[in-house]
Design an enzyme around this catalytic site. Structure first.
Site, mmCIF file in Angstrom:
data_model
loop_
_atom_site.group_PDB
_atom_site.id
_atom_site.type_symbol
_atom_site.label_atom_id
_atom_site.label_comp_id
_atom_site.label_asym_id
_atom_site.label_seq_id
_atom_site.Cartn_x
_atom_site.Cartn_y
_atom_site.Cartn_z
ATOM 1 N N GLU A 56 0.838 -1.207 0.000
ATOM 2 C CA GLU A 56 0.000 0.000 0.000
ATOM 3 C C GLU A 56 0.872 1.256 0.000
ATOM 4 O O GLU A 56 0.558 2.249 -0.675
ATOM 5 C CB GLU A 56 -0.916 0.013 1.227
ATOM 6 C CG GLU A 56 -1.937 -1.113 1.268
ATOM 7 C CD GLU A 56 -1.416 -2.388 1.916
ATOM 8 O OE1 GLU A 56 -0.182 -2.631 1.894
ATOM 9 O OE2 GLU A 56 -2.250 -3.145 2.438
ATOM 10 N N CYS A 87 -2.502 -3.535 6.703
ATOM 11 C CA CYS A 87 -2.045 -3.562 8.094
ATOM 12 C C CYS A 87 -2.437 -2.245 8.780
ATOM 13 O O CYS A 87 -2.842 -1.274 8.121
ATOM 14 C CB CYS A 87 -0.535 -3.789 8.165
ATOM 15 S SG CYS A 87 0.455 -2.328 7.771
HETATM 16 N N1 THU Z 1 2.334 -6.534 3.846
HETATM 17 C C1 THU Z 1 1.895 -5.604 2.951
HETATM 18 O O1 THU Z 1 2.559 -5.338 1.948
HETATM 19 N N2 THU Z 1 0.710 -4.984 3.196
HETATM 20 C C2 THU Z 1 -0.064 -5.228 4.278
HETATM 21 O O2 THU Z 1 -0.973 -4.461 4.555
HETATM 22 C C3 THU Z 1 0.192 -6.438 5.071
HETATM 23 C C4 THU Z 1 1.616 -6.863 5.060
HETATM 24 C C5 THU Z 1 3.626 -7.164 3.602
HETATM 25 C C6 THU Z 1 4.713 -6.680 4.540
HETATM 26 C C7 THU Z 1 5.676 -7.840 4.491
HETATM 27 O O3 THU Z 1 6.542 -7.662 3.383
HETATM 28 C C8 THU Z 1 4.804 -9.058 4.240
HETATM 29 O O4 THU Z 1 3.544 -8.551 3.799
HETATM 30 C C9 THU Z 1 4.594 -9.899 5.485
HETATM 31 O O5 THU Z 1 4.130 -9.139 6.534
#
Ligand code: THU
Length: 133
Positions: A56, A87
């Site tokens: 994001e 997240c």
């Molecule tokens: N991740 C995202 O790119 N976006 C989110 O909202 C959730 C988590 C990624 C971060 C990390 O590289 C991987 O997912 C595991 O947490």
């Protein structure tokens, strides 16, 4: 208005380019911006783990670099069946550039999409208007 299917396709296309050798959890995000264009981003991890970027954040950076300023709709995709929702930190990142009723659609590619709004994901939130913006 760009369709959900177009946003999903854009998120999936960029998800394939994620740099996620540590989590092996590849995430894509595609947003429709106020200029009518789609901006997409993927997660970019780093050997120094805390320096990794979420998908994001990458999509938002692309939007700002592209000259747009507002998110009208955002779609996030990731592995598995469970919807890969933004997240907590990314909910706040989206909050900077979106209204509370902005649609947020999240999907695990093997599952069904969850359709909600930024306000539902981030209730009672703090945003730019607290600072007079
Ligand atoms: N991740 C995202 O790119 N976006 C989110 O909202 C959730 C988590 C990624 C971060 C990390 O590289 C991987 O997912 C595991 O947490």
């Amino acid at each position: 208005m760009v369709s959900d299917a177009e946003l999903f396709a854009a998120a999936e296309a960029v998800r394939k380019r994620a740099h996620a050798p540590y989590s092996n959890f590849h995430v894509g995000a595609a947003l429709l911006a106020d200029d009518g264009k789609i901006y997409a981003g993927c997660n970019v991890e780093n050997a120094a783990y805390p320096l990794g970027n979420c998908a994001e954040a990458s999509a938002i950076a692309a939007m700002i670099a592209g000259g747009a300023r507002r998110i009208l709709k955002i779609y996030t995709t990731g592995p598995g069946r469970k919807p890969v929702t933004p997240c907590g930190g990314c909910r706040q990142r989206i909050r900077e550039f979106a209204a509370l009723d902005t649609p947020v659609i999240s999907q695990g590619v093997e599952g069904v999409p969850l359709r909600t709004t930024l306000g539902a994901l981030l209730p009672h939130s703090f945003g730019p208007e607290f600072l007079g913006r």
